[in-house]
Motif scaffolding. Structure first.
Motif, PDB file in Angstrom:
ATOM      1  N   GLY A 162     -19.075  57.494 -23.718  1.00  0.00           N
ATOM      2  CA  GLY A 162     -18.653  56.114 -23.490  1.00  0.00           C
ATOM      3  C   GLY A 162     -18.529  55.789 -22.013  1.00  0.00           C
ATOM      4  N   ILE A 163     -18.015  56.744 -21.246  1.00  0.00           N
ATOM      5  CA  ILE A 163     -17.886  56.541 -19.801  1.00  0.00           C
ATOM      6  C   ILE A 163     -19.255  56.530 -19.129  1.00  0.00           C
ATOM      7  N   TYR A 164     -20.122  57.451 -19.533  1.00  0.00           N
ATOM      8  CA  TYR A 164     -21.454  57.516 -18.932  1.00  0.00           C
ATOM      9  C   TYR A 164     -22.253  56.232 -19.178  1.00  0.00           C
ATOM     10  N   ALA A 165     -22.050  55.637 -20.344  1.00  0.00           N
ATOM     11  CA  ALA A 165     -22.825  54.444 -20.704  1.00  0.00           C
ATOM     12  C   ALA A 165     -22.099  53.146 -20.374  1.00  0.00           C
ATOM     13  N   PHE A 166     -20.905  53.246 -19.809  1.00  0.00           N
ATOM     14  CA  PHE A 166     -20.043  52.073 -19.635  1.00  0.00           C
ATOM     15  C   PHE A 166     -20.719  50.917 -18.898  1.00  0.00           C
ATOM     16  N   VAL A 167     -21.296  51.192 -17.748  1.00  0.00           N
ATOM     17  CA  VAL A 167     -21.846  50.120 -16.914  1.00  0.00           C
ATOM     18  C   VAL A 167     -22.907  49.327 -17.670  1.00  0.00           C
ATOM     19  N   PHE A 168     -23.816  50.024 -18.332  1.00  0.00           N
ATOM     20  CA  PHE A 168     -24.917  49.352 -19.020  1.00  0.00           C
ATOM     21  C   PHE A 168     -24.432  48.622 -20.271  1.00  0.00           C
ATOM     22  N   LEU A 169     -23.517  49.249 -21.001  1.00  0.00           N
ATOM     23  CA  LEU A 169     -22.960  48.581 -22.180  1.00  0.00           C
ATOM     24  C   LEU A 169     -22.163  47.346 -21.775  1.00  0.00           C
ATOM     25  N   PHE A 170     -21.460  47.441 -20.656  1.00  0.00           N
ATOM     26  CA  PHE A 170     -20.681  46.294 -20.179  1.00  0.00           C
ATOM     27  C   PHE A 170     -21.601  45.132 -19.821  1.00  0.00           C
ATOM     28  N   LEU A 171     -22.714  45.417 -19.150  1.00  0.00           N
ATOM     29  CA  LEU A 171     -23.661  44.363 -18.791  1.00  0.00           C
ATOM     30  C   LEU A 171     -24.249  43.705 -20.037  1.00  0.00           C
ATOM     31  N   MET A 172     -24.561  44.510 -21.043  1.00  0.00           N
ATOM     32  CA  MET A 172     -25.082  43.953 -22.294  1.00  0.00           C
ATOM     33  C   MET A 172     -24.043  43.072 -22.976  1.00  0.00           C
ATOM     34  N   ALA A 173     -22.815  43.578 -23.039  1.00  0.00           N
ATOM     35  CA  ALA A 173     -21.763  42.871 -23.773  1.00  0.00           C
ATOM     36  C   ALA A 173     -21.336  41.588 -23.074  1.00  0.00           C
ATOM     37  N   VAL A 174     -21.173  41.637 -21.764  1.00  0.00           N
ATOM     38  CA  VAL A 174     -20.652  40.474 -21.048  1.00  0.00           C
ATOM     39  C   VAL A 174     -21.678  39.346 -20.978  1.00  0.00           C
ATOM     40  N   THR A 175     -22.967  39.675 -21.071  1.00  0.00           N
ATOM     41  CA  THR A 175     -23.998  38.636 -21.035  1.00  0.00           C
ATOM     42  C   THR A 175     -24.404  38.164 -22.426  1.00  0.00           C
ATOM     43  N   GLY A 176     -24.030  38.891 -23.469  1.00  0.00           N
ATOM     44  CA  GLY A 176     -24.419  38.516 -24.827  1.00  0.00           C
ATOM     45  C   GLY A 176     -23.989  37.121 -25.251  1.00  0.00           C
ATOM     46  N   PRO A 177     -22.715  36.729 -25.059  1.00  0.00           N
ATOM     47  CA  PRO A 177     -22.265  35.402 -25.506  1.00  0.00           C
ATOM     48  C   PRO A 177     -22.854  34.239 -24.713  1.00  0.00           C
ATOM     49  N   VAL A 178     -23.584  34.537 -23.644  1.00  0.00           N
ATOM     50  CA  VAL A 178     -24.212  33.476 -22.848  1.00  0.00           C
ATOM     51  C   VAL A 178     -25.186  32.664 -23.694  1.00  0.00           C
ATOM     52  N   PHE A 179     -25.875  33.320 -24.603  1.00  0.00           N
ATOM     53  CA  PHE A 179     -26.949  32.664 -25.347  1.00  0.00           C
ATOM     54  C   PHE A 179     -26.439  31.748 -26.460  1.00  0.00           C
ATOM     55  N   PRO A 180     -25.406  32.115 -27.228  1.00  0.00           N
ATOM     56  CA  PRO A 180     -24.932  31.193 -28.265  1.00  0.00           C
ATOM     57  C   PRO A 180     -23.899  30.182 -27.794  1.00  0.00           C
ATOM     58  N   PHE A 181     -23.101  30.514 -26.791  1.00  0.00           N
ATOM     59  CA  PHE A 181     -21.993  29.657 -26.381  1.00  0.00           C
ATOM     60  C   PHE A 181     -22.290  29.000 -25.034  1.00  0.00           C
ATOM     61  N   GLY A 182     -22.480  27.674 -25.060  1.00  0.00           N
ATOM     62  CA  GLY A 182     -22.764  26.953 -23.829  1.00  0.00           C
ATOM     63  C   GLY A 182     -21.626  27.021 -22.829  1.00  0.00           C
ATOM     64  N   TRP A 183     -20.382  26.931 -23.313  1.00  0.00           N
ATOM     65  CA  TRP A 183     -19.229  26.971 -22.410  1.00  0.00           C
ATOM     66  C   TRP A 183     -19.133  28.321 -21.704  1.00  0.00           C
ATOM     67  N   TYR A 184     -19.497  29.374 -22.406  1.00  0.00           N
ATOM     68  CA  TYR A 184     -19.475  30.712 -21.809  1.00  0.00           C
ATOM     69  C   TYR A 184     -20.582  30.825 -20.761  1.00  0.00           C
ATOM     70  N   ASN A 185     -21.737  30.277 -21.096  1.00  0.00           N
ATOM     71  CA  ASN A 185     -22.868  30.262 -20.164  1.00  0.00           C
ATOM     72  C   ASN A 185     -22.493  29.547 -18.873  1.00  0.00           C
ATOM     73  N   GLN A 186     -21.890  28.357 -19.022  1.00  0.00           N
ATOM     74  CA  GLN A 186     -21.495  27.575 -17.854  1.00  0.00           C
ATOM     75  C   GLN A 186     -20.471  28.325 -17.009  1.00  0.00           C
ATOM     76  N   GLY A 187     -19.489  28.922 -17.682  1.00  0.00           N
ATOM     77  CA  GLY A 187     -18.437  29.633 -16.957  1.00  0.00           C
ATOM     78  C   GLY A 187     -18.957  30.835 -16.197  1.00  0.00           C
TER      79      GLY A 187
END
Length: 263
Positions: A128-153
């Protein structure tokens, strides 16, 4: 602080861990969608298997009436799961954080001689620690596509320009839902690959390569899919997605063993 993070980590993972695994495993397949389709001589946007995987990844097969910006239960669940995964990863780092060098060494290695439960625990923590950076980038950018308010923020937070909704939706289209998704993907790729007129006119002021600054959508897509570093980053993302898919499974096992032992 550690106890609070432990509770957040556990009680977000238990109800949403299944969806986190689905997102990671389907995302792993989609990373190599073009290669898979090419091996069978098909278009990755039309290959039935990949279409199903894409719909599972985006909407849990519960496709909204408007795939471009409409909401469905599946779309909400996947977006909320991605946001929850961001918190789970951050709290996981807090829980993992060692107090000294000896603890650091132990938490970066996997024991294979102290039983299966210890092995699962060590792989859960260490990988989990070794993969943290890449998983975090995937997770934090995921809601950008369905949620406009998240995208804007997130766009404002990172100083990125956003593509207007009018540019992303084709007006007057009465095609089938699957065809709409394909058209949207092609349109989005074209938009993200070609600078807009405003970018060209203001290129000297905006900075970046050749004086141009990429759209937020282009940046978020590259961070989410790992295309920013070519094949090197793509392989790292694939390994991280594989690990991310197994983290909730190992977490469920550890939770069950802990609960069973307490009883």
């Amino acid at each position: 602080m550690r106890k609070i993070c432990w509770k957040i980590h556990r009680w977000l993972s238990i109800p949403l861990g299944v969806f986190m695994s689905i997102l990671c495993f389907t995302g792993l397949i989609l990373l190599f969608g073009k290669e898979i389709a090419s091996a069978f001589g098909q278009d990755s946007r039309q290959m039935p298997f990949l279409v199903a995987i894409r719909q599972l990844h985006r909407w849990l097969l519960m496709m909204p009436d408007n795939p471009h910006g409409g909401l469905s239960l599946g779309r909400i669940i996947t977006a909320v799961s991605a946001m929850a995964m961001t918190l789970v990863l951050l709290t996981g780092v807090v829980i993992w954080w060692p107090k000294n060098k000896e603890m650091l060494k132990n938490r970066l290695t996997v024991s294979t001689s102290k039983g299966f439960r210890r092995f699962v625990h060590d792989t859960h923590v260490t990988l989990g620690i070794y993969a943290f950076v890449f998983l975090f980038l995937m997770a934090v950018t995921g809601p950008v596509f369905p949620f406009g308010w998240y995208n804007q923020g997130l766009s404002k937070l990172l100083g990125q320009k956003t593509i207007s909704k009018e540019m992303m939706v084709q007006k007057g289209s009465n095609r089938e839902a699957a065809t709409k998704v394909q058209a949207w993907d092609k349109r989005a790729d074209k938009q993200m690959g070609k600078p807009t007129e405003s970018q060209q006119n203001g290129s000297q002021m905006m900075g970046g390569p050749h004086g141009k600054k990429p759209h937020g959508a282009m940046l978020f897509k590259s961070l989410h899919m790992g295309t920013w570093g070519g094949w090197f980053s793509k392989i790292l993302y694939a390994l991280a997605a594989l690990i991310g898919g197994f983290l909730p499974i190992s977490g469920y096992y550890l939770w069950w063993k802990r609960k069973h032992r307490a009883a």
